[in-house]
Design a protein around this motif. Structure first.
Motif, PDB file in Angstrom:
ATOM      1  N   SER A   1       0.817  -1.214   0.000  1.00  0.00           N
ATOM      2  CA  SER A   1       0.000   0.000   0.000  1.00  0.00           C
ATOM      3  C   SER A   1       0.852   1.266   0.000  1.00  0.00           C
ATOM      4  O   SER A   1       0.428   2.310  -0.478  1.00  0.00           O
ATOM      5  CB  SER A   1      -0.947   0.006   1.210  1.00  0.00           C
ATOM      6  N   GLU A   2       2.053   1.185   0.560  1.00  0.00           N
ATOM      7  CA  GLU A   2       2.996   2.293   0.490  1.00  0.00           C
ATOM      8  C   GLU A   2       4.399   1.729   0.368  1.00  0.00           C
ATOM      9  O   GLU A   2       4.643   0.564   0.677  1.00  0.00           O
ATOM     10  CB  GLU A   2       2.875   3.212   1.704  1.00  0.00           C
ATOM     11  N   THR A   3       5.314   2.535  -0.107  1.00  0.00           N
ATOM     12  CA  THR A   3       6.664   2.053  -0.348  1.00  0.00           C
ATOM     13  C   THR A   3       7.333   1.652   0.968  1.00  0.00           C
ATOM     14  O   THR A   3       7.011   2.194   2.033  1.00  0.00           O
ATOM     15  CB  THR A   3       7.501   3.140  -1.029  1.00  0.00           C
ATOM     16  N   PRO A   4       8.273   0.699   0.920  1.00  0.00           N
ATOM     17  CA  PRO A   4       8.915   0.236   2.156  1.00  0.00           C
ATOM     18  C   PRO A   4       9.573   1.335   2.966  1.00  0.00           C
ATOM     19  O   PRO A   4       9.528   1.310   4.200  1.00  0.00           O
ATOM     20  CB  PRO A   4       9.946  -0.776   1.636  1.00  0.00           C
ATOM     21  N   HIS A   5      10.170   2.320   2.292  1.00  0.00           N
ATOM     22  CA  HIS A   5      10.843   3.359   3.076  1.00  0.00           C
ATOM     23  C   HIS A   5       9.836   4.243   3.813  1.00  0.00           C
ATOM     24  O   HIS A   5      10.102   4.683   4.933  1.00  0.00           O
ATOM     25  CB  HIS A   5      11.782   4.198   2.200  1.00  0.00           C
ATOM     26  N   LEU A   6       8.667   4.471   3.217  1.00  0.00           N
ATOM     27  CA  LEU A   6       7.637   5.226   3.936  1.00  0.00           C
ATOM     28  C   LEU A   6       7.086   4.425   5.108  1.00  0.00           C
ATOM     29  O   LEU A   6       6.839   4.973   6.192  1.00  0.00           O
ATOM     30  CB  LEU A   6       6.501   5.619   2.990  1.00  0.00           C
ATOM     31  N   ALA A   7       6.904   3.129   4.903  1.00  0.00           N
ATOM     32  CA  ALA A   7       6.437   2.271   5.993  1.00  0.00           C
ATOM     33  C   ALA A   7       7.445   2.276   7.130  1.00  0.00           C
ATOM     34  O   ALA A   7       7.063   2.317   8.313  1.00  0.00           O
ATOM     35  CB  ALA A   7       6.215   0.854   5.474  1.00  0.00           C
ATOM     36  N   PHE A   8       8.716   2.249   6.795  1.00  0.00           N
ATOM     37  CA  PHE A   8       9.756   2.312   7.822  1.00  0.00           C
ATOM     38  C   PHE A   8       9.700   3.630   8.580  1.00  0.00           C
ATOM     39  O   PHE A   8       9.719   3.666   9.815  1.00  0.00           O
ATOM     40  CB  PHE A   8      11.134   2.131   7.182  1.00  0.00           C
ATOM     41  N   LEU A   9       9.637   4.739   7.833  1.00  0.00           N
ATOM     42  CA  LEU A   9       9.618   6.049   8.483  1.00  0.00           C
ATOM     43  C   LEU A   9       8.399   6.210   9.383  1.00  0.00           C
ATOM     44  O   LEU A   9       8.465   6.850  10.441  1.00  0.00           O
ATOM     45  CB  LEU A   9       9.633   7.154   7.431  1.00  0.00           C
ATOM     46  N   ARG A  10       7.286   5.619   8.985  1.00  0.00           N
ATOM     47  CA  ARG A  10       6.048   5.776   9.754  1.00  0.00           C
ATOM     48  C   ARG A  10       6.164   5.168  11.154  1.00  0.00           C
ATOM     49  O   ARG A  10       5.594   5.670  12.113  1.00  0.00           O
ATOM     50  CB  ARG A  10       4.889   5.152   8.986  1.00  0.00           C
ATOM     51  N   LYS A  11       6.904   4.082  11.276  1.00  0.00           N
ATOM     52  CA  LYS A  11       6.981   3.383  12.564  1.00  0.00           C
ATOM     53  C   LYS A  11       8.319   3.566  13.278  1.00  0.00           C
ATOM     54  O   LYS A  11       8.497   3.096  14.397  1.00  0.00           O
ATOM     55  CB  LYS A  11       6.724   1.894  12.365  1.00  0.00           C
ATOM     56  N   SER A  12       9.269   4.259  12.611  1.00  0.00           N
ATOM     57  CA  SER A  12      10.622   4.361  13.151  1.00  0.00           C
ATOM     58  C   SER A  12      10.791   5.599  14.011  1.00  0.00           C
ATOM     59  O   SER A  12      10.055   6.580  13.890  1.00  0.00           O
ATOM     60  CB  SER A  12      11.624   4.398  12.000  1.00  0.00           C
ATOM     61  N   ASP A  13      11.826   5.558  14.871  1.00  0.00           N
ATOM     62  CA  ASP A  13      12.204   6.759  15.614  1.00  0.00           C
ATOM     63  C   ASP A  13      13.062   7.688  14.753  1.00  0.00           C
ATOM     64  O   ASP A  13      13.390   8.799  15.159  1.00  0.00           O
ATOM     65  CB  ASP A  13      12.955   6.391  16.898  1.00  0.00           C
ATOM     66  N   VAL A  14      13.426   7.244  13.563  1.00  0.00           N
ATOM     67  CA  VAL A  14      14.141   8.035  12.559  1.00  0.00           C
ATOM     68  C   VAL A  14      15.425   8.649  13.123  1.00  0.00           C
ATOM     69  O   VAL A  14      15.667   9.844  13.009  1.00  0.00           O
ATOM     70  CB  VAL A  14      13.242   9.135  11.958  1.00  0.00           C
ATOM     71  N   THR A  15      16.240   7.820  13.727  1.00  0.00           N
ATOM     72  CA  THR A  15      17.572   8.227  14.155  1.00  0.00           C
ATOM     73  C   THR A  15      18.574   7.779  13.100  1.00  0.00           C
ATOM     74  O   THR A  15      18.290   6.880  12.301  1.00  0.00           O
ATOM     75  CB  THR A  15      17.937   7.585  15.499  1.00  0.00           C
ATOM     76  N   PRO A  16      19.763   8.386  13.092  1.00  0.00           N
ATOM     77  CA  PRO A  16      20.777   7.914  12.134  1.00  0.00           C
ATOM     78  C   PRO A  16      21.046   6.412  12.247  1.00  0.00           C
ATOM     79  O   PRO A  16      21.226   5.737  11.230  1.00  0.00           O
ATOM     80  CB  PRO A  16      22.006   8.736  12.519  1.00  0.00           C
ATOM     81  N   ALA A  17      21.041   5.889  13.449  1.00  0.00           N
ATOM     82  CA  ALA A  17      21.304   4.456  13.634  1.00  0.00           C
ATOM     83  C   ALA A  17      20.190   3.599  13.041  1.00  0.00           C
ATOM     84  O   ALA A  17      20.454   2.574  12.398  1.00  0.00           O
ATOM     85  CB  ALA A  17      21.471   4.149  15.121  1.00  0.00           C
ATOM     86  N   SER A  18      18.941   4.006  13.250  1.00  0.00           N
ATOM     87  CA  SER A  18      17.828   3.204  12.729  1.00  0.00           C
ATOM     88  C   SER A  18      17.765   3.286  11.202  1.00  0.00           C
ATOM     89  O   SER A  18      17.444   2.303  10.529  1.00  0.00           O
ATOM     90  CB  SER A  18      16.496   3.652  13.342  1.00  0.00           C
ATOM     91  N   ILE A  19      18.089   4.440  10.647  1.00  0.00           N
ATOM     92  CA  ILE A  19      18.102   4.597   9.197  1.00  0.00           C
ATOM     93  C   ILE A  19      19.193   3.726   8.584  1.00  0.00           C
ATOM     94  O   ILE A  19      18.971   3.028   7.589  1.00  0.00           O
ATOM     95  CB  ILE A  19      18.305   6.069   8.810  1.00  0.00           C
ATOM     96  N   GLU A  20      20.370   3.737   9.187  1.00  0.00           N
ATOM     97  CA  GLU A  20      21.460   2.917   8.678  1.00  0.00           C
ATOM     98  C   GLU A  20      21.113   1.436   8.764  1.00  0.00           C
ATOM     99  O   GLU A  20      21.397   0.663   7.828  1.00  0.00           O
ATOM    100  CB  GLU A  20      22.748   3.209   9.459  1.00  0.00           C
ATOM    101  N   ALA A  21      20.498   1.023   9.853  1.00  0.00           N
ATOM    102  CA  ALA A  21      20.098  -0.379   9.988  1.00  0.00           C
ATOM    103  C   ALA A  21      19.078  -0.753   8.922  1.00  0.00           C
ATOM    104  O   ALA A  21      19.141  -1.848   8.349  1.00  0.00           O
ATOM    105  CB  ALA A  21      19.537  -0.625  11.384  1.00  0.00           C
ATOM    106  N   TYR A  22      18.136   0.141   8.661  1.00  0.00           N
ATOM    107  CA  TYR A  22      17.137  -0.122   7.618  1.00  0.00           C
ATOM    108  C   TYR A  22      17.808  -0.278   6.259  1.00  0.00           C
ATOM    109  O   TYR A  22      17.512  -1.220   5.516  1.00  0.00           O
ATOM    110  CB  TYR A  22      16.110   1.004   7.567  1.00  0.00           C
ATOM    111  N   LEU A  23      18.703   0.638   5.913  1.00  0.00           N
ATOM    112  CA  LEU A  23      19.340   0.607   4.602  1.00  0.00           C
ATOM    113  C   LEU A  23      20.230  -0.625   4.451  1.00  0.00           C
ATOM    114  O   LEU A  23      20.268  -1.250   3.382  1.00  0.00           O
ATOM    115  CB  LEU A  23      20.142   1.887   4.383  1.00  0.00           C
TER     116      LEU A  23
END
Length: 266
Positions: free
Chosen positions: A99-121
């Protein structure tokens, strides 16, 4: 990358009014002593906002094939504009839609810290080449290359992650040095990390999520990092023994490789 290749990196960029990250990924030296031909292999972001002048520029490229790596929802939300009377082919698929792109789904539920972004990528790049939808798209695209009477355009939404992976595979087949594969991948940073683009993407993401998105998140998603591509290529070497083993898994034969090399190097 040699000094001559650095100069060529800037010459390869195609300027469009409303299509970003558009460039020729030919021209690189090969290990066999030749060079990838220029003017046949192109990569870009989506063309939904293309102006009429952009479409005229695209028509001049004589594209025989467009490889659209986006998911169905992405294609529906941002349908491509193409030159009038264009008679080429399109490779896409409807596998793995969300329903939405994976990166948007990640951002929606993430704390959006540099560490969490790097782990996602890192997680994304470790899995992307193994996903069924990507393997289907990459297999069909690679096996189509030898028979094209014209150029090919590879694109996704931003022209960096999915596009970067397929371009890296094509470069590997053609014998482009790993340093130049990485350099071409990193050229995205020069073309997308502008202040105006960062502000626009930050606004779009904040509106989509209903909350402010930190600048570091925008920077991470706009750009690319060499170690992420290394993660992807290492993942297939671990699974299939080498990039060549991965290509064989996709159904890409030695005869296909020889035909692609003959068609796209000189």
């Amino acid at each position: 990358m040699a000094e001559g290749e650095q100069a060529m990196a800037w010459n390869r960029v195609l300027t469009y009014d409303a299509i970003v990250n558009f460039r020729d990924f030919g021209g690189y030296a090969t290990g066999a002593g030749g060079r990838v031909v220029a003017g046949r292999l192109f990569r870009a972001a989506h063309q939904n906002l293309a102006t009429d002048a952009d479409l005229e520029r695209m028509a001049a490229l004589d594209l025989a094939l467009v490889v659209d790596l986006r998911r169905p929802t992405e294609r529906q939300n941002q349908p491509s504009r193409r030159p009038s009377n264009w008679g080429g082919s399109v490779i896409d698929n409807d596998l793995g839609d969300e329903s939405e792109t994976p990166h948007l789904a990640f951002l929606r539920k993430s704390d959006v810290t540099p560490a969490s972004i790097e782990a996602y990528l890192q997680g994304y790049y470790s899995k992307a080449l193994h996903e069924e939808r990507h393997q289907d798209l990459f297999s069909r695209a690679l096996r189509a290359l030898p028979g094209l009477d014209g150029g090919v355009l590879v694109h996704c939404t931003a022209g960096k992650d999915r596009t970067g992976l397929l371009v890296a595979l094509i470069h590997s087949i053609l014998g482009v040095h790993r340093d130049d594969i990485i350099a071409d991948y990193l050229l995205t940073n020069e073309l997308t990390m502008t202040e105006a683009r960062r502000e626009q993407v930050q606004q779009n993401l904040s509106e989509a999520l209903g909350r402010p998105v930190p600048e570091e998140a925008v920077q991470a998603f706009l750009g690319v990092a060499a170690h992420h591509l290394d993660i992807a290529l290492t993942s297939v070497s671990d699974e299939y023994g080498s990039v060549e083993g991965y290509l064989r898994h996709l159904g890409f034969t030695d005869a296909d490789r020889d035909a692609v090399i003959a068609r796209y190097t000189a």
